[in-house]
Write an enzyme that holds these catalytic residues in place. Structure first.
Site, PDB file in Angstrom:
ATOM      1  N   ALA A  52      12.374 -38.294 -46.692  1.00  0.00           N
ATOM      2  CA  ALA A  52      13.835 -38.124 -46.748  1.00  0.00           C
ATOM      3  C   ALA A  52      14.454 -37.646 -45.426  1.00  0.00           C
ATOM      4  O   ALA A  52      15.362 -38.293 -44.897  1.00  0.00           O
ATOM      5  CB  ALA A  52      14.191 -37.196 -47.906  1.00  0.00           C
TER       6      ALA A  52
ATOM      7  N   GLN B 252       1.009 -42.809 -50.142  1.00  0.00           N
ATOM      8  CA  GLN B 252       1.410 -41.870 -49.092  1.00  0.00           C
ATOM      9  C   GLN B 252       0.497 -40.639 -49.074  1.00  0.00           C
ATOM     10  O   GLN B 252       0.296 -40.034 -48.023  1.00  0.00           O
ATOM     11  CB  GLN B 252       2.862 -41.421 -49.292  1.00  0.00           C
ATOM     12  CG  GLN B 252       3.906 -42.478 -48.975  1.00  0.00           C
ATOM     13  CD  GLN B 252       4.303 -43.281 -50.199  1.00  0.00           C
ATOM     14  OE1 GLN B 252       3.517 -43.444 -51.121  1.00  0.00           O
ATOM     15  NE2 GLN B 252       5.523 -43.783 -50.213  1.00  0.00           N
TER      16      GLN B 252
ATOM     17  N   ASP C  97      13.862 -35.914 -52.521  1.00  0.00           N
ATOM     18  CA  ASP C  97      14.728 -36.871 -51.822  1.00  0.00           C
ATOM     19  C   ASP C  97      16.200 -36.588 -52.073  1.00  0.00           C
ATOM     20  O   ASP C  97      17.053 -36.959 -51.274  1.00  0.00           O
ATOM     21  CB  ASP C  97      14.384 -38.297 -52.248  1.00  0.00           C
ATOM     22  CG  ASP C  97      13.089 -38.732 -51.575  1.00  0.00           C
ATOM     23  OD1 ASP C  97      12.020 -38.317 -52.048  1.00  0.00           O
ATOM     24  OD2 ASP C  97      13.167 -39.423 -50.549  1.00  0.00           O
TER      25      ASP C  97
ATOM     26  N   ARG D  72       9.643 -43.223 -43.013  1.00  0.00           N
ATOM     27  CA  ARG D  72       9.861 -42.807 -44.400  1.00  0.00           C
ATOM     28  C   ARG D  72       9.913 -41.281 -44.488  1.00  0.00           C
ATOM     29  O   ARG D  72       9.673 -40.581 -43.510  1.00  0.00           O
ATOM     30  CB  ARG D  72       8.762 -43.388 -45.306  1.00  0.00           C
ATOM     31  CG  ARG D  72       7.376 -43.117 -44.719  1.00  0.00           C
ATOM     32  CD  ARG D  72       6.318 -42.952 -45.703  1.00  0.00           C
ATOM     33  NE  ARG D  72       6.554 -41.829 -46.570  1.00  0.00           N
ATOM     34  CZ  ARG D  72       6.339 -40.549 -46.224  1.00  0.00           C
ATOM     35  NH1 ARG D  72       5.924 -40.216 -45.011  1.00  0.00           N
ATOM     36  NH2 ARG D  72       6.566 -39.583 -47.089  1.00  0.00           N
TER      37      ARG D  72
ATOM     38  N   ARG E  71      18.391 -47.360 -47.658  1.00  0.00           N
ATOM     39  CA  ARG E  71      17.676 -46.886 -48.858  1.00  0.00           C
ATOM     40  C   ARG E  71      18.658 -45.996 -49.637  1.00  0.00           C
ATOM     41  O   ARG E  71      19.384 -45.210 -49.019  1.00  0.00           O
ATOM     42  CB  ARG E  71      16.406 -46.089 -48.498  1.00  0.00           C
ATOM     43  CG  ARG E  71      15.276 -46.981 -47.963  1.00  0.00           C
ATOM     44  CD  ARG E  71      13.974 -46.199 -47.823  1.00  0.00           C
ATOM     45  NE  ARG E  71      13.240 -46.102 -49.077  1.00  0.00           N
ATOM     46  CZ  ARG E  71      12.157 -45.335 -49.235  1.00  0.00           C
ATOM     47  NH1 ARG E  71      11.700 -44.603 -48.234  1.00  0.00           N
ATOM     48  NH2 ARG E  71      11.518 -45.293 -50.395  1.00  0.00           N
TER      49      ARG E  71
ATOM     50  N   LYS F 260       9.263 -38.692 -55.095  1.00  0.00           N
ATOM     51  CA  LYS F 260       8.346 -39.831 -55.260  1.00  0.00           C
ATOM     52  C   LYS F 260       7.872 -39.955 -56.709  1.00  0.00           C
ATOM     53  O   LYS F 260       7.517 -38.960 -57.338  1.00  0.00           O
ATOM     54  CB  LYS F 260       7.159 -39.640 -54.319  1.00  0.00           C
ATOM     55  CG  LYS F 260       6.101 -40.716 -54.364  1.00  0.00           C
ATOM     56  CD  LYS F 260       6.636 -42.126 -54.171  1.00  0.00           C
ATOM     57  CE  LYS F 260       7.448 -42.280 -52.895  1.00  0.00           C
ATOM     58  NZ  LYS F 260       8.254 -43.543 -52.897  1.00  0.00           N
TER      59      LYS F 260
HETATM   60  O1  MRU Z   1       9.261 -43.518 -50.309  1.00  0.00           O
HETATM   61  P1  MRU Z   1       8.999 -42.367 -49.393  1.00  0.00           P
HETATM   62  O2  MRU Z   1       7.630 -42.348 -48.808  1.00  0.00           O
HETATM   63  O3  MRU Z   1      10.088 -42.250 -48.339  1.00  0.00           O
HETATM   64  O4  MRU Z   1       9.136 -41.097 -50.331  1.00  0.00           O
HETATM   65  C1  MRU Z   1       8.973 -39.822 -49.774  1.00  0.00           C
HETATM   66  C2  MRU Z   1       9.049 -38.719 -50.756  1.00  0.00           C
HETATM   67  O5  MRU Z   1       9.290 -38.924 -51.928  1.00  0.00           O
HETATM   68  C3  MRU Z   1       8.925 -37.340 -50.209  1.00  0.00           C
HETATM   69  O6  MRU Z   1       8.330 -36.491 -51.153  1.00  0.00           O
HETATM   70  C4  MRU Z   1      10.327 -36.813 -49.898  1.00  0.00           C
HETATM   71  O7  MRU Z   1      11.030 -37.734 -49.114  1.00  0.00           O
HETATM   72  C5  MRU Z   1      10.299 -35.508 -49.192  1.00  0.00           C
HETATM   73  S1  MRU Z   1       9.720 -35.669 -47.514  1.00  0.00           S
HETATM   74  C6  MRU Z   1       9.879 -34.166 -46.787  1.00  0.00           C
END
Ligand code: MRU
Length: 340
Positions: free
Chosen positions: A51, A187, A228, A49, A86, A239
């Site tokens: 981005a 997370q 993302d 997981r 995704r 998120k």
């Molecule tokens: O659903 P996730 O855990 O993949 O979501 C991750 C996030 O929202 C992070 O803040 C984003 O991907 C930036 S990671 C450098």
């Protein structure tokens, strides 16, 4: 393809090893990816997981398929499958589109493998660059609030917002961090707390609902989050819960920064309303599951609304910390993101 190593992914002797983030922090379990359907399941289940890391894992798999001799049609099918795994993080599309161009041009397996290694090395460099720029904004003794996980578990390098935090810590800035738990999949509580502990950064874990009180009490000096997908007008998806933090930050006059590499900017996306927001399973909100076990706390059939992300409008953002520089709203209106 040559070996590649990061905190959460290892490509070694022709096999992709994945640190299963669903099991952290209780268990550090490495899973060997079997095939493209397995990789899609790992991505959709959030074993992989963050981005940038989604895009990097997918790119490594395409490099692996090229190295084993898959033909143009097979590679295109794999890219199409992974691209749809995704919908919100644009890094996935950016990296796969880059590889699809090579495949379309008839590039040989070595060139594709080289491009994957370049993508991997580039992400490490992008993380280092934005972390340096962000750390320069952090003041001695700052209390920083962060959301979700944006560290070495989410990138090939040291991360985005967490990269800024660990860099400022290494610079001896005596910072401390408010880590919000980040419901529904935790997370923050599971992954960011794990990473900050390993890095020796002082932190306190809080429930998501505690941030307003902390800001009202003057206990948050700045907020750093990841993204993302960033639209060229500066709106961005991150998120779920990020938007609430941005509204609270505005109300309490707390500087609110988004930290991301240029691979998170979507030049085709004019504003946040056009960002596709992933909807996830009801069970994630009805209860919880992890290495600690699982339970359902709501009525088993409780109707649920579960968007994985929300959109923060540009006017709530103090600054966009990218690898290329730190931009304010005037810069963004003048086209700073469109040219990245
Ligand atoms: O659903 P996730 O855990 O993949 O979501 C991750 C996030 O929202 C992070 O803040 C984003 O991907 C930036 S990671 C450098």
């Amino acid at each position: 393809m040559k070996d590649l190593t990061s905190t959460a992914l290892r490509y070694k002797n022709g096999k992709l090893h994945v640190l299963d983030q669903r099991k952290l922090p209780g268990e550090e379990h490495w899973h060997i990816c079997k095939d493209e359907n397995d990789l899609v399941a790992l991505i959709q289940g959030l074993a992989i997981r963050g981005a940038p890391l989604l895009g990097i894992a997918a790119a490594i798999w395409v490099g692996h398929c090229a190295a084993r001799g898959d033909n143009r049609e097979e590679l295109t099918n794999t890219i199409t499958l992974l691209r749809a795994s995704r919908p919100t993080a644009v890094n996935l599309m950016n990296y796969l589109d880059r590889l699809q161009k090579l495949v379309d041009s008839g590039a040989d397996r070595l060139s594709i493998a080289d491009e994957v290694a370049a993508i991997f090395a580039e992400d490490i460099a992008l993380c280092a660059a934005m972390s340096e720029r962000g750390a320069a904004l952090v003041e001695h003794g700052d209390s920083i609030l962060t959301h979700c996980n944006t560290g070495s578990l989410a990138t090939a390098g040291i991360g985005t917002a967490i990269g800024v935090i660990t860099t400022a810590h290494k610079q001896g800035k005596n910072i401390s961090v408010w880590v919000d738990e980040t419901r529904p999949l935790l997370q923050g509580a599971r992954l960011t707390a794990w990473e900050l502990e390993k890095a020796g950064v002082p932190y306190h874990l809080i429930c998501d609902s505690m941030s307003a009180g902390l800001m009202a009490a003057g206990k948050v000096d700045r907020i750093l989050v990841g993204a993302d997908r960033i639209a060229i007008n500066g709106d961005f998806a991150n998120k779920v819960g990020t938007y609430a933090l941005a509204v609270l930050a505005k109300h309490h006059d707390v500087p609110f920064y988004v930290v991301a590499p240029q691979t998170t900017v979507d030049k085709h996306c004019t504003d946040g309303a056009s960002i596709d927001i992933e909807q996830r399973s009801a069970d994630e909100v009805r209860g919880v599951a992890g290495s600690f076990g699982s339970c359902t706390w709501s009525p088993v059939e409780a109707p649920v609304y579960n968007p994985a992300f929300d959109v923060t409008p540009a006017e709530l953002v103090t600054g966009w910390i990218l690898n290329s520089g730190v931009y304010d709203l005037d810069d963004v209106i003048a086209g700073a993101l469109a040219s990245k």
